[in-house]
Write an enzyme that holds these catalytic residues in place. Structure first.
Site, short mmCIF file in Angstrom:
data_model
loop_
_atom_site.label_atom_id
_atom_site.label_comp_id
_atom_site.label_asym_id
_atom_site.label_seq_id
_atom_site.Cartn_x
_atom_site.Cartn_y
_atom_site.Cartn_z
N ASP A 158 1.44 -9.12 9.20
CA ASP A 158 1.19 -7.62 8.93
C ASP A 158 1.21 -6.99 10.01
O ASP A 158 1.08 -7.26 11.29
CB ASP A 158 -0.38 -7.74 8.38
CG ASP A 158 -0.76 -6.58 7.67
OD1 ASP A 158 -0.86 -6.47 6.69
OD2 ASP A 158 -0.70 -5.30 8.29
N ARG A 173 -14.80 -3.04 -0.73
CA ARG A 173 -13.18 -3.61 -0.51
C ARG A 173 -13.09 -4.52 0.91
O ARG A 173 -12.56 -5.27 0.78
CB ARG A 173 -12.44 -2.26 -0.54
CG ARG A 173 -10.99 -2.55 -0.04
CD ARG A 173 -10.20 -1.17 -0.13
NE ARG A 173 -10.13 -0.73 -1.47
CZ ARG A 173 -9.15 -0.84 -2.24
NH1 ARG A 173 -8.11 -1.53 -1.74
NH2 ARG A 173 -9.10 -0.41 -3.40
N ARG A 184 -12.78 9.66 -1.40
CA ARG A 184 -13.62 8.38 -1.37
C ARG A 184 -14.37 8.10 -0.36
O ARG A 184 -14.11 8.65 0.79
CB ARG A 184 -12.52 7.10 -1.23
CG ARG A 184 -11.27 7.46 -2.13
CD ARG A 184 -10.04 6.37 -1.22
NE ARG A 184 -10.44 4.96 -1.43
CZ ARG A 184 -9.49 3.87 -1.41
NH1 ARG A 184 -8.33 4.26 -1.18
NH2 ARG A 184 -10.06 2.76 -1.43
N ASP A 198 1.22 -4.24 -5.09
CA ASP A 198 1.68 -2.63 -4.96
C ASP A 198 3.10 -2.27 -4.56
O ASP A 198 3.48 -1.39 -5.01
CB ASP A 198 0.72 -1.78 -3.97
CG ASP A 198 -0.54 -1.49 -4.84
OD1 ASP A 198 -0.89 -2.09 -5.88
OD2 ASP A 198 -1.28 -0.64 -4.42
N ALA A 217 -5.57 -4.70 -7.77
CA ALA A 217 -5.92 -5.69 -7.09
C ALA A 217 -5.98 -6.93 -7.72
O ALA A 217 -5.11 -8.13 -7.39
CB ALA A 217 -7.14 -5.62 -6.19
C1 LIG Z 1 -9.13 4.60 -4.86
C2 LIG Z 1 -8.75 3.41 -5.49
C3 LIG Z 1 -9.44 2.54 -6.12
C4 LIG Z 1 -8.99 1.42 -6.61
N1 LIG Z 1 -9.85 0.65 -7.28
C5 LIG Z 1 -9.63 -0.77 -7.70
C6 LIG Z 1 -10.35 -1.53 -8.29
O1 LIG Z 1 -11.68 -1.30 -8.66
N2 LIG Z 1 -9.65 -2.75 -8.83
C7 LIG Z 1 -8.68 -3.03 -8.82
O2 LIG Z 1 -8.27 -4.18 -9.08
N3 LIG Z 1 -7.72 -2.35 -7.90
C8 LIG Z 1 -8.10 -1.21 -7.38
N4 LIG Z 1 -7.20 -0.36 -6.86
C9 LIG Z 1 -5.74 -0.95 -6.48
C10 LIG Z 1 -5.86 -1.82 -5.46
O3 LIG Z 1 -6.38 -1.44 -4.18
C11 LIG Z 1 -4.33 -2.34 -4.92
O4 LIG Z 1 -3.53 -2.30 -6.11
C12 LIG Z 1 -4.39 -3.17 -4.11
O5 LIG Z 1 -5.21 -3.20 -3.06
C13 LIG Z 1 -3.05 -3.59 -3.65
O6 LIG Z 1 -2.78 -4.76 -2.70
P1 LIG Z 1 -1.55 -5.12 -1.89
O7 LIG Z 1 -1.97 -6.46 -1.22
O8 LIG Z 1 -0.47 -5.21 -2.95
O9 LIG Z 1 -1.12 -3.76 -1.01
P2 LIG Z 1 -2.04 -3.24 0.16
O10 LIG Z 1 -3.64 -3.52 0.17
O11 LIG Z 1 -1.39 -1.94 0.55
O12 LIG Z 1 -1.64 -4.24 1.65
C14 LIG Z 1 -0.21 -4.09 2.11
C15 LIG Z 1 -0.46 -4.63 3.54
O13 LIG Z 1 0.90 -4.76 3.97
C16 LIG Z 1 1.24 -4.20 5.24
N5 LIG Z 1 2.36 -3.65 5.82
C17 LIG Z 1 3.08 -2.46 5.12
N6 LIG Z 1 4.12 -2.61 5.67
C18 LIG Z 1 4.42 -3.68 6.49
C19 LIG Z 1 5.69 -3.89 7.25
N7 LIG Z 1 6.84 -3.15 7.24
N8 LIG Z 1 5.41 -4.95 7.98
C20 LIG Z 1 4.33 -6.01 7.93
N9 LIG Z 1 3.25 -5.45 7.17
C21 LIG Z 1 3.21 -4.32 6.47
C22 LIG Z 1 -0.13 -3.35 5.57
O14 LIG Z 1 -0.82 -3.22 7.01
C23 LIG Z 1 -1.11 -3.99 4.58
O15 LIG Z 1 -2.08 -4.69 5.18
C24 LIG Z 1 -7.68 1.08 -6.17
C25 LIG Z 1 -6.64 1.71 -5.56
C26 LIG Z 1 -7.18 3.15 -5.02
C27 LIG Z 1 -6.27 4.05 -4.44
#
Ligand SMILES: Cc1cc2nc3c(=O)[nH]c(=O)nc-3n(C[C@H](O)[C@H](O)[C@H](O)COP(=O)(O)OP(=O)(O)OC[C@H]3O[C@@H](n4cnc5c(N)ncnc54)[C@H](O)[C@@H]3O)c2cc1C
Length: 429
Positions: free
Chosen positions: A44, A116, A195, A315, A328
């Site tokens: 990360d 979270r 938020r 995402d 998530a």
């Molecule tokens: C306001 C809000 C409320 C939400 N509420 C909910 C809910 O109640 N329930 C639900 O299920 N979902 C909810 N979601 C959606 C949910 O938060 C996301 O879909 C989920 O957290 C995505 O997780 P992820 O691991 O795909 O991405 P992320 O959490 O974005 O993690 C990506 C990681 O990759 C790392 N990274 C990025 N680029 C690089 C790189 N080039 N090299 C190395 N590391 C890198 C970042 O540092 C980060 O740690 C909500 C979203 C928002 C905006």
């Protein structure tokens, strides 16, 4: 670093997996790959993973995964939000309806709602307890692959290879360039969310807001024209988290999260908004308020690279609007299904596993993604005459095909059938 011996896991599969990103997608994929006997390493770019954020909800479809990870349910139990009901109001504060989740919980099992950052820290601690290597402060700047494997290149020039790379780096995914063949940017959704999360002491002293926190956890929503405001009191009412979703057409070229300003929130809530909501906003410490622009994208044509050795998950593949309450959960399902497909396929068939995985995930994830728009429109474009005649039409749709789904069981059950249906030209080595 080797795997810790004290967690149940399948015998070593010989499959090596690199995961980029330690969000809920990356951490889940890492835990599940470890459970299935694959060797896994995480990167990360963040130098530390601080417990930031507000409330997040995991439906039964993902909460079931926590139950399989020793120690995690107990750790979650100490911090989760405990209210079983959600009270809806119109924007002026008139009570509309209460949605009671207790029957759903009896039927489908409990969901996990909570802070979270705290939930994220629990998963990270579990990853580390398993002995999985977590490399922080390591930004991936390039993805490479050939028929036999894939690699990532870090900013400092180091290169790491594996049988498979999972790009779980969120909405600004670098891995998308390899998968799509072009640079691809997320688009503004036309909405943003304020938020926050802060200690509730002042709310308890204020007679207007006291009822939200004095009886323990609570959950309330106020629905207005193209705005909704949700407030959750957590940890026995000692902490307040609220989110306010509203129209916003700001550019998101460089960033999509900014410090929030109380006066900007109050501007969004101009008119006859409930004084309870206005007091909640005014009590918010400015350094705890964030203005988060919601990004969206049309479905990608594929989540998989040309040689099927690099895969987008979470995402990076499919950003969700918060109103789906599934982003998530779907990120977690991605990792669970991938670990199971690799288990079923074996080391000699990693690319086949990837194709089956995409086939399993693609339609489900996009159908669920759409619910984010449906719920937002159901609230933001509410026909109030119809709602007062049928207040329950405001309730969140809690559908069994989403929540009552066991992604791991489904992947094992359908693997062979899907593999048989793949086009002949799909590589099987
Ligand atoms: C306001 C809000 C409320 C939400 N509420 C909910 C809910 O109640 N329930 C639900 O299920 N979902 C909810 N979601 C959606 C949910 O938060 C996301 O879909 C989920 O957290 C995505 O997780 P992820 O691991 O795909 O991405 P992320 O959490 O974005 O993690 C990506 C990681 O990759 C790392 N990274 C990025 N680029 C690089 C790189 N080039 N090299 C190395 N590391 C890198 C970042 O540092 C980060 O740690 C909500 C979203 C928002 C905006």
């Amino acid at each position: 670093m080797g795997s810790a011996p004290d967690f149940p896991r399948l015998p070593p599969s010989g499959i090596s997996v690199i995961i980029v990103g330690c969000g809920f997608a990356g951490l889940t994929a890492a835990i599940e790959c470890d459970r299935k006997g694959h060797s896994v390493i995480l990167f990360d770019k963040a130098p530390e993973l601080a417990p930031l954020g507000d409330i997040i909800s995991f439906g039964q479809n993902s909460s079931r995964f926590f139950a399989k990870w020793p120690g995690v349910p107990e750790a979650l139990d100490a911090i989760v939000h405990r209210s079983e009901v959600f009270h809806f109001h119109d924007w002026t504060g008139r009570f509309v309806t209460t949605q009671d989740f207790s029957e759903e919980h009896r039927r489908l099992g409990g969901r996990v709602n909570g802070h979270r950052g705290e939930i994220h820290q629990i998963l990270l601690a579990h990853v580390r307890a398993r002995g999985i290597e977590v490399n922080l402060g390591c930004k991936v700047v390039a993805y490479e692959e050939d028929e036999t494997g894939a690699a990532v290149v870090l900013e400092d020039g180091r290169r790491f290879g594996a049988d498979l790379v999972l790009a779980a780096e969120g909405v600004r995914s670098k891995g998308r360039e390899l998968v799509l063949g072009v640079e691809d940017r997320p688009l503004p959704s036309g909405y943003a969310v304020f938020r926050t999360w802060f200690p509730a002491d002042e709310l308890r002293r204020n007679p207007t807001t006291r009822y939200l926190v004095e009886h323990g956890d609570s959950h309330n929503g106020w629905i207005g024209q193209d705005v909704h405001f949700l407030a959750a009191a957590i940890k026995g009412g000692s902490v307040m988290s609220w989110v306010c979703t509203h129209k916003d057409d700001a550019a998101i070229e460089e960033s999509w999260q900014f410090p929030g300003r109380v006066e900007d929130v109050l501007k969004v809530l101009e008119g006859d908004w409930d004084p309870v909501v206005l007091e909640l906003v005014k009590a918010t410490p400015p350094d705890r308020l964030f203005d988060y622009k919601l990004v969206f994208r049309d479905p990608l044509p594929t989540f998989v690279s040309p040689r099927s050795r690099t895969v987008l998950i979470g995402d990076a593949a499919h950003p969700f609007l918060p109103t789906s309450i599934q982003g998530a959960s779907q990120a977690m399902e991605d990792g669970v299904v991938m670990a199971a497909c690799l288990d079923r396929a074996g080391k000699g068939n990693v690319r086949e596993a990837v194709k089956v995985w995409e086939n399993i995930r693609y339609d489900r994830v996009h159908r669920i993604q759409q619910t984010g728009i449906t719920t937002r429109e159901q609230w933001h474009k509410a026909d109030w005459d119809a709602i007062w005649k049928n207040p329950e039409s405001m309730h969140l749709q809690r559908e069994d095909w989403i929540l009552g789904f066991d992604a791991e069981e489904d992947a094992y059950a359908r693997y062979d059938e899907i593999r048989e249906s793949l086009p002949q030209e799909v590589p099987v080595a």
